[in-house]
Design an enzyme around this catalytic site. Structure first.
Site, PDB file in Angstrom:
ATOM      1  NE  ARG A 172      45.446  39.283  33.732  1.00 11.41           N
ATOM      2  CZ  ARG A 172      44.599  38.278  34.349  1.00 11.41           C
ATOM      3  NH1 ARG A 172      44.956  37.246  35.111  1.00 11.41           N
ATOM      4  NH2 ARG A 172      43.489  38.076  33.831  1.00 11.41           N
ATOM      5  N   GLY A 227      40.847  44.793  28.254  1.00  7.81           N
ATOM      6  CA  GLY A 227      39.958  44.386  29.679  1.00  7.81           C
ATOM      7  C   GLY A 227      40.362  43.253  30.253  1.00  7.81           C
ATOM      8  CB  SER A 228      41.099  41.803  32.988  1.00 10.82           C
ATOM      9  OG  SER A 228      41.145  42.891  33.945  1.00 10.82           O
ATOM     10  N   GLY A 229      38.730  40.431  33.665  1.00 11.09           N
ATOM     11  CA  GLY A 229      37.703  40.145  34.624  1.00 11.09           C
ATOM     12  C   GLY A 229      36.142  39.954  33.844  1.00 11.09           C
ATOM     13  CB  SER A 230      34.200  38.395  32.503  1.00 11.72           C
ATOM     14  OG  SER A 230      34.948  37.053  32.312  1.00 11.72           O
ATOM     15  N   GLY A 277      32.359  43.488  30.504  1.00  6.80           N
ATOM     16  CA  GLY A 277      32.013  44.113  28.999  1.00  6.80           C
ATOM     17  C   GLY A 277      31.898  42.810  28.118  1.00  6.80           C
TER      18      GLY A 277
END
Length: 409
Positions: A279, A159-162, A164
């Site tokens: 990235r 995942g990404s963007g915090s 969860g």
């Protein structure tokens, strides 16, 4: 912008960010005389595609073989394959490597994206990070929280963007946070030591540090990023320690080609790794770097992807800051006002990403961002004050269901 020649070479983009640098990748490709080609399952996710007439091919981008077939169909016109999306960087790297095009080590990128595998690799190399456990059941996580006796962090392995990620106090909170993460694939998650201290990110390109960003987080238990300053105002010795820790992490993970974004906490024991992202940074950080120094990290990433030398030397020594506007309640956007923010001192960008009539649903994730302001100055503290002032002038009125709004005279 240079004119695009007939039948130009293609820069293949495997999916995209929905906002921010995804559109910028297409712009920078065209500036180099290349035609961007977006491979996507759903072009409607990206409003800029229609607005900028970006060529699209609809395929199953979750299938690496489908991506490779599409790239092969271009023959010699495929100048490079890359992605601005966290979820597709490994697929893009694998396709590029197979075609003999410039790319990072696809296996290293895949290992890095799996946060449990990343943690193990960093621990083996002795790179400082939190105590961590990979769990496959909520009961297992609850037992770890009980043993820890304080705050722990629950995190998905992908995942990404915090999304969860949650700070939990006690077994019950930990089990509740783990339950949705463990329902589907891959059926595992992380329970980690909570790292106390301010958060920073190190922006790197190849094997060198471009600069360090100071990050602002919202109220616990979530880790929503509410703003950034670049460069981070750090003492020279601390700056060096943070930078060296980031480079140690890249080396341990087999990275060091093109851009990376390394997140750390500065604890009482020194810098400790939060996570490494293979990235460019999200959160509009490349925009801050460009506003402060003139370094265009998106252009550098495009250049690297097509085998051309990237320009990563600063041309000025300023500072920039961003603050995000979040939706505070669900409803329909009734009014948008941005003019006051755009004319505020030092503001180089003020944007609202919703339109009147749009439906907004509060998710308590980064998806609740509905606007932002970027301000520049000579010093980070001044840039931060300017961004905070301008944010107060950025207005979005969200009306709840059935609520009648009357614009002011």
């Amino acid at each position: 912008m240079s004119a695009t020649p007939p039948n130009p070479d293609r820069l293949v983009l495997v999916e995209s960010n929905t906002t921010g640098s995804g559109r910028d990748f297409c712009d920078r490709a065209r500036a180099r005389g290349l035609e961007p080609l977006l491979l996507t399952r759903d072009p409607d996710r990206y409003p800029y595609v229609r607005e900028d007439a970006v060529p699209v091919r609809v395929i199953d981008t979750a299938d690496p073989e489908a991506v490779l077939r599409e790239c092969r169909s271009l023959g010699a016109r495929a100048a490079g394959v890359t992605s601005s999306s966290e979820y597709h960087v490994a697929t893009a790297a694998a396709a590029a490597r197979t075609l003999g095009l410039p790319a990072p080590d696809a296996e290293a990128v895949s290992r890095c994206r799996d946060k449990a595998a990343q943690r193990r690799a960093l621990a083996r190399a002795g790179v400082p990070g939190p105590v961590f456990h990979e769990v496959r059941s909520a009961a297992e996580g609850a037992a770890l929280a009980r043993e820890a006796g304080g705050t722990v962090v629950v995190k998905p392995v992908l995942g990404s963007g915090s999304d969860g990620v949650r700070a939990c106090t006690g077994p019950a909170e930990t089990a509740a946070a783990l339950a949705p993460l463990l329902r589907g694939e891959p059926g595992r998650a992380l329970v980690e030591e909570y790292l106390d201290g301010p958060e920073y990110s190190v922006e790197t390109f190849d094997d060198r540090v471009v600069g360090i960003t100071a990050k602002h987080l919202g109220a616990p238990p979530l880790f929503l990023e509410t703003g950034h300053e670049y460069p981070a105002p750090l003492p020279a010795g601390v700056e060096q320690a943070v930078a060296e820790t980031a480079l140690e992490a890249l080396h341990a993970l087999g990275l060091g080609w093109g851009p990376a974004h390394v997140e750390l906490r500065l604890t009482a024991a020194g810098p400790r790794i939060v996570e490494v992202n293979p990235r460019l940074a999200g959160g509009m950080i490349p925009t801050l770097v460009r506003a402060a120094t003139g370094i265009d990290l998106v252009a550098a990433a495009v250049a690297r992807a097509v085998g051309e030398p990237p320009a990563t030397a600063p041309v000025r020594g300023g500072a920039a800051a961003i603050r995000f506007l979040f939706a505070e309640r669900s409803g329909t956007v009734a009014l948008v006002s941005r003019d006051g923010a755009r004319t505020s001192p030092g503001v180089v960008r003020a944007a609202v990403t919703v339109r009147e009539g749009d439906r907004v649903e509060v998710t308590h994730t980064f998806r609740d961002r509905i606007g932002h302001v970027v301000a520049a100055a000579d010093h980070p503290e001044t840039a931060a004050r300017r961004a905070e002032h301008a944010l107060g002038l950025l207005g979005v009125l969200v009306a709840s269901e059935g609520e009648v709004t009357v614009p002011a005279d």
